[in-house]
Each structure stands twice: as structure tokens, then as C-alpha cells.
Scaffold this motif. Structure first.
Motif, mmCIF file in Angstrom:
data_model
loop_
_atom_site.group_PDB
_atom_site.id
_atom_site.type_symbol
_atom_site.label_atom_id
_atom_site.label_comp_id
_atom_site.label_asym_id
_atom_site.label_seq_id
_atom_site.Cartn_x
_atom_site.Cartn_y
_atom_site.Cartn_z
ATOM 1 N N ASP A 296 0.439 3.856 2.978
ATOM 2 C CA ASP A 296 -0.349 4.687 3.883
ATOM 3 C C ASP A 296 -1.794 4.213 3.881
ATOM 4 O O ASP A 296 -2.538 4.443 2.935
ATOM 5 C CB ASP A 296 -0.269 6.155 3.441
ATOM 6 N N THR A 297 -2.194 3.535 4.954
ATOM 7 C CA THR A 297 -3.571 3.054 5.080
ATOM 8 C C THR A 297 -4.503 4.130 5.612
ATOM 9 O O THR A 297 -5.712 3.916 5.689
ATOM 10 C CB THR A 297 -3.627 1.845 6.033
ATOM 11 N N TYR A 298 -3.939 5.281 5.969
ATOM 12 C CA TYR A 298 -4.715 6.378 6.549
ATOM 13 C C TYR A 298 -4.328 7.660 5.812
ATOM 14 O O TYR A 298 -3.684 8.544 6.366
ATOM 15 C CB TYR A 298 -4.385 6.498 8.037
ATOM 16 N N ASP B 259 -4.680 6.223 15.823
ATOM 17 C CA ASP B 259 -5.653 5.737 14.850
ATOM 18 C C ASP B 259 -4.868 5.234 13.646
ATOM 19 O O ASP B 259 -3.678 5.504 13.493
ATOM 20 C CB ASP B 259 -6.624 6.850 14.457
ATOM 21 N N GLY B 260 -5.534 4.513 12.769
ATOM 22 C CA GLY B 260 -4.853 4.025 11.575
ATOM 23 C C GLY B 260 -4.225 2.660 11.775
ATOM 24 O O GLY B 260 -4.814 1.771 12.397
ATOM 25 N N ALA B 261 -3.011 2.481 11.259
ATOM 26 C CA ALA B 261 -2.338 1.168 11.262
ATOM 27 C C ALA B 261 -1.862 0.813 12.662
ATOM 28 O O ALA B 261 -0.868 1.350 13.149
ATOM 29 C CB ALA B 261 -1.178 1.176 10.275
ATOM 30 N N ALA C 134 -9.196 2.110 11.429
ATOM 31 C CA ALA C 134 -10.231 2.921 10.798
ATOM 32 C C ALA C 134 -10.812 2.263 9.551
ATOM 33 O O ALA C 134 -11.997 2.401 9.263
ATOM 34 C CB ALA C 134 -9.676 4.299 10.437
ATOM 35 N N SER C 135 -9.967 1.536 8.790
ATOM 36 C CA SER C 135 -10.432 1.085 7.474
ATOM 37 C C SER C 135 -10.275 -0.405 7.214
ATOM 38 O O SER C 135 -10.581 -0.865 6.122
ATOM 39 C CB SER C 135 -9.698 1.865 6.377
ATOM 40 N N GLY C 136 -9.785 -1.191 8.190
ATOM 41 C CA GLY C 136 -9.787 -2.629 8.008
ATOM 42 C C GLY C 136 -8.422 -3.234 7.754
ATOM 43 O O GLY C 136 -7.393 -2.702 8.173
#
Length: 211
Positions: free
Chosen positions: A113-115, A124-126, A144-146
Motif C-alpha cells: 500500500d503506497t497510499y 490518486d495513489g498508485a 502522491a508519494s513518488g
């Protein structure tokens, strides 16, 4: 895009020929892939009123033979097939990996889970994954996070499922968790003598023996 799956013969690249289509209520087909033998089509629904899930179709009969729900609330995006695995980006639920050795019975064998904030129904997210490096490693692109680099660990356990959480709201510092212990590793070998680590977000809460 609203009409389902269209299968095209592109043997002659300058003159592609539509063979047939697979339509279904509320279709929002965004992406497809096939099993290595081409016998089954895997599709992901990003829009439409149908469930935002991975659907598996028998190409010979155009019938749906299985459906995988990686999250009851998140939206599936892209699916790719590597060997006997379906590897998909699932937006706010991160990445999900499913064993499709038997396409009619997909089994989740991993995920990341990257989010972690939530699994809300949002774009949003992956956003996508790339699973074709010779090393076996997989790249995840999260809006959102790379970027993340992960790998599937066949020695890892299958997840506890079904998993449930309950609170009666009268004891605000307590919650009841229920699950069924996994009995196999991702490669199908038996799983015994293990411990479960429980986290709330990134905070370690407890360690529980199997059983």
C-alpha cells in the motif's frame, strides 16, 4: 470506454479487423491484458457503474469466469501479466498481486500500500506498475508519494482473510479484530509456527501467536 472490451486482429498492421466485443452492464474498461496462452482476458474497470475490479473472461466464450476485489472502495487501474501472476495498480490501495495459475480462481499473494492514509474511491495513489525487469523487481509509480521498488516474496505468507474489525463505541480505546490464519505461503507450501504483528498505521500495537 463505456462499451466494454473490443478484440481486434492486428496481424496486418495497416488493416486491423474487429473480431468481436464483450459488453457488460455499466462497463468502464480501461485496460486489458491476457494470460500467456491468450485463453483469458483480464480487464480493469476505472469508470462506469460496474464494480471497479479486475474481471477475468474466457476468450473463447466471452463469459466472465472470475472477479477479484482488491479493495471494496479503491479503484483498479492497470493490470499486467507476468508468468502466472496478475500485477495491478489499485490507486489508493497501492499494488496488488494475484496468482492466476487457475484464472477461474484468482488468489491474492501479495501487495504493497503506497497510499496508507485510506482506500477511498479516488484517482490518486498508485497510478501504474512495471513488472518486466529481468531481476523480477517491480516499479510502482504513486502520484502522491513518488516511486517505489518492490519484489514478490514467494516465501511470504498469504494474508489473513477474511479480516474484520469491530467496535461497540462504548469503549473508545478498544477494538475487536477477527481473522482466519493463513495456512500457506505464496508459493503454496505449508505455513506453520508464525506470529502476526499488528499495526495501526505505522504504529506497532501487538504481536499475536498463530492460532
Amino acid at each position: 470506454w463505456g462499451t466494454g472490451i473490443v478484440v481486434i486482429d492486428a496481424t496486418v498492421k495497416t488493416s486491423p479487423v474487429t473480431l468481436y466485443s464483450i459488453g457488460y452492464p455499466g462497463a468502464g474498461t480501461h485496460n486489458t491484458s491476457t494470460t500467456l496462452d491468450g485463453a483469458y482476458i483480464l480487464s480493469t474497470d476505472e469508470i462506469g457503474s460496474t464494480a471497479k475490479t479486475l474481471k477475468i473472461w474466457d476468450r473463447a466464450t466471452s463469459t466472465k469466469v472470475a472477479e477479484y476485489v482488491g479493495s471494496p472502495t479503491a479503484i483498479v487501474h492497470n493490470v499486467f501479466v507476468r508468468d502466472s501472476m496478475a500485477i495491478m495498480s489499485y490507486y489508493t490501495a497501492g499494488i496488488r498481486v494475484v496468482d492466476i495459475s487457475d484464472p477461474t480462481t484468482p488468489v491474492e499473494i501479495g501487495g504493497y500500500d503506497t497510499y496508507p492514509a485510506n482506500d477511498i474511491s479516488d484517482y490518486d495513489g498508485a497510478w501504474s506498475v512495471y513488472p518486466y525487469f529481468p531481476s523480477g523487481k517491480i516499479i510502482i509509480g504513486d502520484m502522491a508519494s513518488g516511486m517505489y521498488v518492490v519484489e514478490v516474496n514467494a516465501d511470504g505468507p498469504l494474508p489473513p482473510t477474511p479480516f474484520g474489525a469491530y467496535s461497540d463505541y462504548t469503549s473508545p480505546t478498544q477494538i475487536t479484530l477477527n481473522w482466519t490464519d493463513p495456512t500457506q505461503k505464496a508459493d503454496g507450501s505449508p505455513l506453520t509456527n508464525f506470529k502476526l504483528h499488528i499495526y495501526r498505521g505505522n504504529t506497532y500495537i501487538a504481536e499475536v501467536d498463530s492460532g
